[in-house]
Scaffold this motif. Structure first.
Motif, mmCIF file in Angstrom:
data_model
loop_
_atom_site.group_PDB
_atom_site.id
_atom_site.type_symbol
_atom_site.label_atom_id
_atom_site.label_comp_id
_atom_site.label_asym_id
_atom_site.label_seq_id
_atom_site.Cartn_x
_atom_site.Cartn_y
_atom_site.Cartn_z
ATOM 1 N N UNK A 1 0.841 -1.199 0.000
ATOM 2 C CA UNK A 1 0.000 0.000 0.000
ATOM 3 C C UNK A 1 0.874 1.245 0.000
ATOM 4 N N UNK A 2 1.899 1.258 0.853
ATOM 5 C CA UNK A 2 2.780 2.436 0.900
ATOM 6 C C UNK A 2 3.557 2.571 -0.405
ATOM 7 N N UNK A 3 4.105 1.463 -0.884
ATOM 8 C CA UNK A 3 4.921 1.497 -2.108
ATOM 9 C C UNK A 3 4.102 1.987 -3.305
ATOM 10 N N UNK A 4 2.936 1.401 -3.473
ATOM 11 C CA UNK A 4 2.104 1.774 -4.620
ATOM 12 C C UNK A 4 1.558 3.187 -4.481
ATOM 13 N N UNK A 5 1.252 3.570 -3.234
ATOM 14 C CA UNK A 5 0.762 4.927 -3.009
ATOM 15 C C UNK A 5 1.827 5.961 -3.329
ATOM 16 N N UNK A 6 3.067 5.682 -2.886
ATOM 17 C CA UNK A 6 4.161 6.609 -3.170
ATOM 18 C C UNK A 6 4.428 6.687 -4.669
ATOM 19 N N UNK B 1 10.183 -5.073 -3.970
ATOM 20 C CA UNK B 1 9.575 -5.421 -2.682
ATOM 21 C C UNK B 1 10.603 -5.795 -1.624
ATOM 22 N N UNK B 2 11.863 -5.966 -2.026
ATOM 23 C CA UNK B 2 12.898 -6.310 -1.054
ATOM 24 C C UNK B 2 14.268 -5.888 -1.584
ATOM 25 N N UNK B 3 15.288 -6.075 -0.740
ATOM 26 C CA UNK B 3 16.630 -5.648 -1.115
ATOM 27 C C UNK B 3 17.186 -6.371 -2.321
#
Length: 215
Positions: free
Chosen positions: A12-17, A34-36
């Motif tokens: 949610x945060x990633x897509x929102x940003x 989604x990860x390092x």
């Protein structure tokens, strides 16, 4: 056009940003990770100008991912192609170790997730131009670490022991008992500590030591 890779394990945060950034005329989100490990794999393929990355990620940490990405960019092949990304950390963590690890890894920006969207956009533009952008609390933490780094090497190991007990409110006699020293020896250590901390009174030494994170 500033190209951006967004790295965060919370969808949610990633897509929102990513959605917020995509609304800017001069910014284009070219990928999400989604990860390092995904960030390390995607970065050289997408070659973004700016990477916005969380620190606490599944698998390798954000700091390790930053190191690996910048190492890839520093390779002769990457340099010849002119790719040198800027990394902005965007996280909830503002402890000294997290900040230091990220900056030492090569991050040029460090913001907290409480930042408003305008601040994040401004940071992306600024870091793309080679400027560092730090949240006020992060900048204060770095200054504090620098001050500690200046003072601590001047204190002997025994003086560090005495400082820690000073900040706990112990008297010279109590410190002597704790460290199995003569009271006169502790008094000498305390006087040396005053000099090295630039103070003249016990309460000042305690306040300064606490300010520097020594107690």
């Amino acid at each position: 056009m500033i190209t951006v890779l967004v790295v965060d394990d919370h969808p949610i945060f990633r897509q929102g940003l990513a959605g917020i950034l995509s609304m800017e005329d001069d910014i284009r989100v070219v990928g999400e990770a989604v990860d390092g490990e995904s960030a390390v794999a995607l970065a050289p393929q997408l070659r973004p100008d700016v990477i916005v990355m969380d620190l606490r990620l599944p698998g390798i940490s954000g700091s390790v991912a930053i190191q690996q990405i910048l190492a890839q960019a520093a390779d002769a092949g990457a340099e010849s192609a002119g790719w040198r990304p800027h990394v902005i950390v965007l996280t909830t963590f503002e402890d000294d170790n997290s900040i230091t690890d990220a900056i030492e890894a090569g991050a040029t920006g460090y913001l907290l997730k409480s930042a408003i969207s305008d601040e994040i956009v401004a940071a992306i533009r600024a870091t793309n131009e080679g400027h560092s952008m730090l949240a006020p609390s992060v900048a204060a933490a770095l200054v504090r670490k620098m001050r500690v780094a200046t003072v601590v090497p001047r204190l002997s190991r025994r003086e560090m022991d005495v400082v820690k007990l000073l900040t706990q409110g112990l008297s010279n006699a109590e410190i002597a008992a704790q460290l199995y020293l003569e009271a006169s020896t502790v008094k000498t250590h305390v006087e040396h500590i005053y000099t090295k901390l630039g103070v003249s009174r016990r309460f000042q030494a305690i306040a300064k030591a606490r300010e520097l994170g020594l107690g």
